[in-house]
Design a protein around this motif. Structure first.
Motif, short mmCIF file in Angstrom:
data_model
loop_
_atom_site.label_atom_id
_atom_site.label_comp_id
_atom_site.label_asym_id
_atom_site.label_seq_id
_atom_site.Cartn_x
_atom_site.Cartn_y
_atom_site.Cartn_z
N GLY A 262 0.80 -1.21 0.00
CA GLY A 262 0.00 0.00 0.00
C GLY A 262 0.83 1.26 0.00
N TYR A 263 0.14 2.36 0.15
CA TYR A 263 0.72 3.70 0.18
C TYR A 263 0.58 4.25 1.59
CZ TYR A 263 1.02 8.73 -0.60
OH TYR A 263 1.36 10.05 -0.52
N HIS A 264 1.57 4.95 2.09
CA HIS A 264 1.45 5.57 3.41
C HIS A 264 1.87 7.02 3.35
CE1 HIS A 264 5.82 5.36 4.14
NE2 HIS A 264 5.74 4.20 3.53
N ASN A 265 1.28 7.79 4.24
CA ASN A 265 1.57 9.21 4.38
C ASN A 265 1.99 9.43 5.83
OD1 ASN A 265 1.77 11.90 4.01
ND2 ASN A 265 -0.41 12.30 3.90
N LEU A 266 3.24 9.81 6.04
CA LEU A 266 3.79 9.93 7.38
C LEU A 266 3.93 11.39 7.79
CD1 LEU A 266 6.74 7.44 6.87
CD2 LEU A 266 4.57 6.94 7.97
N SER A 267 3.71 11.65 9.06
CA SER A 267 4.00 12.98 9.60
C SER A 267 4.56 12.82 11.01
CB SER A 267 2.76 13.86 9.61
OG SER A 267 1.80 13.35 10.48
#
Length: 107
Positions: free
Chosen positions: A30-35
């Motif tokens: 999958g795709y992940h968006n990290l902050s």
């Protein structure tokens, strides 16, 4: 912290009762968006990144209503610099009904 430790101990003790037919394995991607944000006193620093992950997953039946799901993922994130991570999410699933599940986990 005590709750997390109790859940982890209960899950590990329950793993001793596993049978081969009570385990399901699969692949994840999958795709992940990290902050990330770090604050101390009056200063704060934040960073964002995104990328993709691939890995394997396993779900183990501990009782009729309790399952333990684990994954081992390789994640690649980038924003300027790239970061390669190994991620091990652990998730406890409590089946209230067959179609209604409460879950709690660590990442």
């Amino acid at each position: 912290m005590k709750k997390v430790l109790c859940i982890a101990v209960a899950a590990l003790l329950g793993l001793g009762n596993l049978n081969a037919q009570d385990a399901k394995f699969g692949a994840v991607a999958g795709y992940h968006n990290l902050s990330m944000k770090v604050s101390e006193d009056s200063a704060s620093v934040s960073a964002d990144g995104n990328g993709f992950y691939v890995g394997v997953s396993g779900e183990f039946t501990l009782s009729e209503t309790l399952n333990l799901q684990t994954e081992l993922q390789y994640a690649s994130a980038s924003q300027g610099d790239s970061a390669n991570l190994i991620v091990l999410p652990i998730l406890a699933k409590y089946y209230i009904l067959m179609s209604l599940v409460y879950w709690q986990g660590l990442n």
